[in-house]
Structure formats: structure tokens, C-alpha cells
Design an enzyme around this catalytic site. Structure first.
Site, PDB file in Angstrom:
ATOM      1  N   GLU A 278       1.515   6.295  -4.676  1.00  0.00           N
ATOM      2  CA  GLU A 278       2.656   5.778  -3.908  1.00  0.00           C
ATOM      3  C   GLU A 278       3.985   5.922  -4.640  1.00  0.00           C
ATOM      4  OE1 GLU A 278       0.518   2.181  -3.855  1.00  0.00           O
ATOM      5  OE2 GLU A 278       1.969   1.048  -5.042  1.00  0.00           O
TER       6      GLU A 278
ATOM      7  N   ASP B 187      -7.541   4.330  -4.629  1.00  0.00           N
ATOM      8  CA  ASP B 187      -6.142   3.900  -4.712  1.00  0.00           C
ATOM      9  C   ASP B 187      -5.648   4.098  -6.150  1.00  0.00           C
ATOM     10  OD1 ASP B 187      -3.742   2.500  -4.706  1.00  0.00           O
ATOM     11  OD2 ASP B 187      -4.573   0.699  -3.768  1.00  0.00           O
TER      12      ASP B 187
ATOM     13  N   TYR C  94     -13.656   3.827   0.615  1.00  0.00           N
ATOM     14  CA  TYR C  94     -12.388   3.633  -0.097  1.00  0.00           C
ATOM     15  C   TYR C  94     -12.520   2.555  -1.151  1.00  0.00           C
ATOM     16  CZ  TYR C  94      -7.440   2.173  -0.580  1.00  0.00           C
ATOM     17  OH  TYR C  94      -6.192   1.839  -1.053  1.00  0.00           O
TER      18      TYR C  94
ATOM     19  N   ASP D 282      -2.532   3.563  -7.051  1.00  0.00           N
ATOM     20  CA  ASP D 282      -1.261   2.824  -7.205  1.00  0.00           C
ATOM     21  C   ASP D 282      -0.118   3.820  -7.464  1.00  0.00           C
ATOM     22  OD1 ASP D 282      -2.430   0.385  -6.700  1.00  0.00           O
ATOM     23  OD2 ASP D 282      -2.564  -0.241  -8.782  1.00  0.00           O
TER      24      ASP D 282
ATOM     25  N   ARG E 234       1.593   8.409  -0.541  1.00  0.00           N
ATOM     26  CA  ARG E 234       1.932   7.206   0.229  1.00  0.00           C
ATOM     27  C   ARG E 234       3.413   6.906   0.071  1.00  0.00           C
ATOM     28  NH1 ARG E 234      -0.676   1.143  -0.849  1.00  0.00           N
ATOM     29  NH2 ARG E 234       1.309   0.073  -1.073  1.00  0.00           N
TER      30      ARG E 234
ATOM     31  N   ASP F  21      -2.387  -8.127  -6.666  1.00  0.00           N
ATOM     32  CA  ASP F  21      -2.140  -6.682  -6.529  1.00  0.00           C
ATOM     33  C   ASP F  21      -0.708  -6.363  -6.966  1.00  0.00           C
ATOM     34  OD1 ASP F  21      -2.258  -4.020  -5.759  1.00  0.00           O
ATOM     35  OD2 ASP F  21      -2.173  -4.439  -3.607  1.00  0.00           O
TER      36      ASP F  21
ATOM     37  N   GLU G 242       3.011   3.748   4.965  1.00  0.00           N
ATOM     38  CA  GLU G 242       2.640   2.356   4.695  1.00  0.00           C
ATOM     39  C   GLU G 242       3.493   1.357   5.485  1.00  0.00           C
ATOM     40  OE1 GLU G 242       0.523   0.306   4.052  1.00  0.00           O
ATOM     41  OE2 GLU G 242       0.524  -0.439   1.994  1.00  0.00           O
TER      42      GLU G 242
ATOM     43  N   CYS H 175       2.060  -5.271  -3.419  1.00  0.00           N
ATOM     44  CA  CYS H 175       1.261  -4.928  -2.249  1.00  0.00           C
ATOM     45  C   CYS H 175       2.212  -4.341  -1.201  1.00  0.00           C
ATOM     46  CB  CYS H 175       0.577  -6.190  -1.714  1.00  0.00           C
ATOM     47  SG  CYS H 175       0.067  -6.036   0.003  1.00  0.00           S
TER      48      CYS H 175
ATOM     49  N   ASN I 242      -2.745   2.652   7.721  1.00  0.00           N
ATOM     50  CA  ASN I 242      -3.428   1.579   6.982  1.00  0.00           C
ATOM     51  C   ASN I 242      -3.494   0.335   7.869  1.00  0.00           C
ATOM     52  OD1 ASN I 242      -4.378  -0.232   5.093  1.00  0.00           O
ATOM     53  ND2 ASN I 242      -2.459  -0.352   3.939  1.00  0.00           N
TER      54      ASN I 242
ATOM     55  N   HIS J  70      -4.836   8.129  -3.252  1.00  0.00           N
ATOM     56  CA  HIS J  70      -3.461   8.029  -2.769  1.00  0.00           C
ATOM     57  C   HIS J  70      -2.596   7.497  -3.886  1.00  0.00           C
ATOM     58  CE1 HIS J  70      -3.259   3.642  -1.959  1.00  0.00           C
ATOM     59  NE2 HIS J  70      -4.440   3.727  -1.357  1.00  0.00           N
TER      60      HIS J  70
HETATM   61  C1  LIG Z   1      -4.149  -0.384   0.688  1.00  0.00           C
HETATM   62  C2  LIG Z   1      -3.745  -1.278  -0.427  1.00  0.00           C
HETATM   63  O1  LIG Z   1      -2.881  -0.566  -1.273  1.00  0.00           O
HETATM   64  C3  LIG Z   1      -4.964  -1.659  -1.265  1.00  0.00           C
HETATM   65  O2  LIG Z   1      -4.797  -1.837  -2.491  1.00  0.00           O
HETATM   66  O3  LIG Z   1      -6.040  -1.828  -0.707  1.00  0.00           O
HETATM   67  C4  LIG Z   1      -3.099  -2.604   0.046  1.00  0.00           C
HETATM   68  C5  LIG Z   1      -3.900  -3.320   1.101  1.00  0.00           C
HETATM   69  C6  LIG Z   1      -3.521  -4.771   1.376  1.00  0.00           C
HETATM   70  O4  LIG Z   1      -2.964  -5.455   0.495  1.00  0.00           O
HETATM   71  O5  LIG Z   1      -3.849  -5.252   2.458  1.00  0.00           O
HETATM   72  C7  LIG Z   1      -1.676  -2.287   0.525  1.00  0.00           C
HETATM   73  O6  LIG Z   1      -1.497  -1.956   1.691  1.00  0.00           O
HETATM   74  O7  LIG Z   1      -0.750  -2.350  -0.315  1.00  0.00           O
HETATM   75 MG   LIG Z   2      -3.154  -0.696  -3.251  1.00  0.00          MG
END
Ligand SMILES: C[C@](O)(C(=O)O)[C@H](CC(=O)O)C(=O)O
Ligand SMILES: [Mg+2]
Length: 294
Positions: free
Chosen positions: A111, A82, A40, A84, A156, A55, A186, A119, A208, A109
Site C-alpha cells: 500500500e 498483506d 488471504y 502493509d 493498494r 493494525d 481501499e 488500518c 475489500n 498487496h
Molecule cells: C485488509 C486489511 O489491510 C487487513 O489487514 O486485513 C485491513 C482490513 C480491516 O481492518 O478490516 C484494511 O482494510 O486495512
Molecule cells: Mg492490512
């Protein structure tokens, strides 16, 4: 065999399928060596590691594709990426999918947060409407069908935190209807809630299990019992790498020698073995003028 197809084969082989975060090409090799069947690339991880940013939706599609290509050019283990929020409206999402496929990804994925995303484990997330998210999914499915019908589209939902469990399940059902291959629930808090998802969805469900977030560190065994199909560890190795590196910088600053942290380091030989360094060297000696001259 397309990357999407390789991912689907991995999914059929292991339940729940562990999908481990590999922040760069070298980590992809290490995860593969250990035997992981799916890897991933984290959006948060790219923002943090490649750009030194939080993030918060500040990286863009090409930023991500650069890191995707670095991994897929050296490693065949199927890579989930990811995406986003997909970087825009439906046409942008379609481009995202095509660029990911061209970059060698196996799936993504996407979202249901607004573009100014956060995040998934932070407060005050804002979502787009179910309709807008369904447009994102339809656009993604339409686009992958042109290039790699096996490319895996994971929808997601971040709804649990702001709208509650029932709304999250309802949204997920709509996303399946729109064509999602799987659901990423999530920031779920309990196994019972995961079970509600798996019982109601006709497609695989991803959990996750990221550290220091809203979800407890459920084991693969516990998650299997409630019907979870995929378990994501997006940043586990990255967090450990960061802490190890910080300790080395500190040790050098404090002691003027790395002697005290040497046992935390991979040796030169271990590094070379992972890279197949000696095979390259042999080839160099056999094939190229400089090697022959010696
Ligand atoms: C999965 C996630 O989207 C990511 O970018 O890795 C994050 C992971 C994290 O911040 O721990 C998320 O869950 O938003
Ligand atoms: Mg992410």
C-alpha cells in the site's frame, strides 16, 4: 506449478474471485474444504491474532513469514499476503517479495501509506508520494521476476479517504504503469466509484469487503456488475471466531460448565476429519514400531 501461477488460474476461473481471510493453517484447510479457490493472510489479523497488537504497522516481515509458512506448508490453495507498506525502501520491498515467494505465497498487496500506517478503514491516513509508491512497485516487480514471474503484485491505494476519488484513480493509473498486476482500491464508498476504477484500469481491480468499515457489504453480484475482479473478506471468519471464543470463556466463568455452548463447538470428529487425523493414525499403526507392538 508455482503458487503465483495457481493464483492466476483461480482468477481466470471465477469472477469476481472471492479471496477469504484465513488467520491460521487450520482455517486455510476449512476454507479450502468449502471450495474457496484463493485465501488471504491479513496484516491486521496477524497483528491482532498472533501478537495481540493493533493494525498500526508494528509487525515485521519475519513475523508475517512465520504465519505464511504455517499455512503454505499444509495447504496448496493460493495465498495472497498483506505486505502493509513493504517494510522500508525499495531494497527492503524486494526482500519482502523474495521472502514471501520463498515462504510459498502466491502474491501480495502493498500500500501507499507511510510506514506509520493505519488500518485502511480508520481516519487520518498519511500517504507517501506517487513516485515513492511507484518505486515500491517497481522494486516488487523486479524481485518477483527473479523467483516467480507469476507471483501476483497488487498495488493498494489508500488515497480515497485523504485525497479523494479522482486522486485515488490517478494514483492507481500510475501504479499500473509502474507494473502492478492489479489494483486494490481501499475504503471505497459506492459501486459507482468502483466502476470508475474498473473502467479506467487495464488490470483487475480488487474490492475489500471488510465488515464495520467504510465500504458497504456489496454482494459479489453487485460487484460483478461494476467489473470488479476480486473480492476480499480479510477478517470475516476471524471476527466470528473471536466472538464465539469470548462466549465460551464467559459461559465457563458464569456457569462452571460448557454444556450451554456445546452446540457452537466443532466436534472432535469434525476436527479430526478436517485434519485427516485417521489417515495419520493408520500410517502410524502401519509404519512405526510403537503401532506394530500393539
Ligand atoms: C485488509 C486489511 O489491510 C487487513 O489487514 O486485513 C485491513 C482490513 C480491516 O481492518 O478490516 C484494511 O482494510 O486495512
Ligand atoms: Mg492490512
Amino acid at each position: 506449478m508455482s503458487a503465483g501461477k495457481r493464483f492466476r488460474e483461480a482468477l481466470a476461473q471465477e469472477k469476481p474471485l472471492q479471496i477469504v481471510g484465513t488467520i491460521n493453517a487450520y482455517q486455510a484447510l476449512q476454507a479450502t474444504k468449502v471450495g474457496h479457490k484463493a485465501i488471504y493472510l491479513s496484516g491486521g489479523g496477524i497483528a491482532n491474532a498472533s501478537y495481540g497488537l493493533p493494525d498500526l504497522g508494528m509487525t515485521m516481515i519475519e513475523d508475517v513469514c512465520i504465519d505464511v509458512r504455517r499455512i503454505t506448508s499444509i495447504c496448496d490453495t493460493p495465498l495472497i499476503v498483506d505486505a502493509d507498506t513493504g517494510w522500508g525502501h525499495a531494497f527492503n520491498v524486494a526482500r519482502t517479495v523474495k521472502e514471501f515467494i520463498r515462504s510459498g505465497a502466491a502474491g501480495l498487496h502493498i500500500e501507499d501509506q507511510v510506514a506509520a500506517k493505519r488500518c485502511g478503514h480508520r481516519p487520518n491516513k498519511e500517504l507517501v508520494s506517487t513516485e515513492e509508491m511507484c518505486d515500491r512497485i517497481r522494486a516488487a516487480v523486479d524481485a518477483k521476476n527473479e523467483l516467480d514471474p507469476d507471483f501476483y503484485i497488487i498495488a493498494r491505494t489508500d488515497a480515497h479517504a485523504s485525497e479523494g476519488q479522482q486522486a485515488a484513480v490517478d494514483r492507481a493509473l500510475a501504479y499500473v504503469e509502474a507494473g502492478a498486476d492489479a489494483i486494490f482500491a481501499e475504503a471505497i464508498h459506492t459501486l459507482k466509484e468502483y466502476k470508475e476504477f474498473t473502467e479506467k484500469m487495464s488490470v483487475p481491480v480488487l474490492a475489500n469487503i471488510t465488515e464495520f468499515g467504510a465500504t458497504p457489504m456489496f454482494t459479489t453480484e453487485e460487484l460483478a456488475e461494476v467489473g470488479i475482479d476480486m473480492v476480499l473478506y480479510p477478517l470475516s471468519a476471524f471476527r466470528a471466531m473471536n466472538k464465539a471464543a469470548l462466549a465460551v470463556y464467559q459461559e465457563l466463568k458464569d456457569k462452571g460448565t460448557q454444556e450451554g455452548v456445546l452446540d457452537t463447538m466443532q466436534t472432535r470428529m469434525e476436527l479430526y476429519d478436517m485434519l485427516g487425523y485417521h489417515d495419520y493414525e493408520k500410517k502410524m499403526d502401519a509404519l512405526f514400531a510403537k503401532g506394530k507392538a500393539k
